[in-house]
Design a protein around this motif. Structure first.
Motif, short mmCIF file in Angstrom:
data_model
loop_
_atom_site.label_atom_id
_atom_site.label_comp_id
_atom_site.label_asym_id
_atom_site.label_seq_id
_atom_site.Cartn_x
_atom_site.Cartn_y
_atom_site.Cartn_z
N LYS A 84 50.80 57.86 42.21
CA LYS A 84 51.35 59.19 42.06
C LYS A 84 52.68 59.27 42.80
O LYS A 84 52.87 58.61 43.82
N VAL A 94 62.49 62.24 36.37
CA VAL A 94 61.78 61.24 35.57
C VAL A 94 62.65 60.00 35.37
O VAL A 94 62.20 58.87 35.56
N THR A 152 62.93 57.94 38.53
CA THR A 152 61.68 57.23 38.81
C THR A 152 61.57 55.97 37.98
O THR A 152 61.18 54.91 38.48
N MET A 167 59.62 64.94 39.07
CA MET A 167 58.28 64.38 38.92
C MET A 167 57.20 65.31 39.44
O MET A 167 56.09 65.35 38.91
N THR A 168 57.51 66.07 40.48
CA THR A 168 56.49 66.93 41.07
C THR A 168 56.11 68.11 40.18
O THR A 168 55.13 68.80 40.45
N GLN A 186 52.88 62.26 34.57
CA GLN A 186 53.25 61.32 35.64
C GLN A 186 52.77 59.91 35.33
O GLN A 186 53.47 58.93 35.58
#
Length: 261
Positions: free
Chosen positions: A89, A96, A99, A137-138, A145
């Motif tokens: 996670k 995004v 990441t 992302m959160t 995710q």
């Protein structure tokens, strides 16, 4: 393209005086999605962690003749491994796209090239995530995710993907989309995807091979229709099932009841 091989030989994992894996041996070649199946506590996650070089074991794991690990405390020698653990996670305030781009670099302090961005953008498109590229992302759901973190592993184009329940938070439609993407990926890149799968019908229909683990031991490795027999399901899952034949396809598993002694 030359076929590459993942060879697992006499792999043992023992923790706190308990054998988690005992003498697991198998050989798997590229161009396949291989499902690791078995009931809860069978040792699936432990096997995948050992193969990825993330946990200690005895025995040997080799990837294309290069040791991925041997003995306790060894790390993988090959950088050609993309590992996605079960509990994965992101809590950092990254978008995004940021990441996914992290997957192209093993350290921070890097510059992002246009080819990196193009590759990350292509992966997001394949997973139907392009519309989320600038989202933090959160703010994503658990399933979203999970898809982004899979994209992060794919962007580096590893030859060996080790995925521990990479579809567990996804609905059936997205599970199938991911399996089909992985099947295309392993053929296109002459890669091998080794992944834990809980849904036996998904495993039956979409894996090229299955590895069945029970009580830390390898029970059967073969094509799905050979591994998921009535006898093996009863022995390992304690279920009585019917295998419903489909014209031109693999059978569908229909659970009936808990097996009786």
């Amino acid at each position: 393209m030359k076929t590459q091989t993942l060879a697992i030989d006499d792999l043992h994992v023992r923790r706190s005086g308990t054998d988690i894996l005992s003498g697991v041996s198998c050989s798997l070649t590229t161009g396949q999605v291989v499902g690791v199946i078995g009931p809860n506590g069978a040792g699936k996650s432990t096997l995948l962690s050992a193969v990825a070089g993330q946990s200690g074991f005895s025995g040997t794991v080799t990837w294309s003749g290069s040791g991925a690990g041997s003995g306790y405390g060894r790390r993988p020698e090959s950088a050609d491994v993309g590992y996605m653990p079960q509990s994965c996670k992101v809590s950092a305030a990254l978008t995004v796209l940021e990441t996914v781009l992290l997957g192209t670099h093993e350290r921070l302090g890097w510059r992002v090239s246009q080819s990196d961005i193009a590759r990350a953008t292509d992966i997001l498109a394949e997973l139907s995530l392009s519309h989320l590229a600038s989202r933090c992302m959160t703010t994503l759901s658990g399933g979203q995710q999970q898809l982004v973190l899979l994209a992060q592993r794919l962007v580096r184009q590893p030859g060996l993907l080790v995925l521990d329940e990479a579809t567990s938070a996804l609905d059936m439609s997205h599970q199938i989309s991911v399996l089909m993407l992985l099947k295309r990926y392993v053929v296109r890149h002459n890669a091998l995807a080794l992944m834990a799968i809980h849904d036996l019908n998904i495993a039956m229909q979409y894996a090229d091979q299955l590895v069945l683990i029970h009580d830390g031991r390898l029970i059967h490795q073969d094509a799905p229709e050979n591994v998921l027999s009535v006898e093996n399901i009863r022995r390992c899952y304690g279920l009585d099932v019917d295998l419903v034949a489909r014209p031109g396809g693999r059978p569908v598993i229909a659970p009936l009841a808990r097996a009786t002694a």
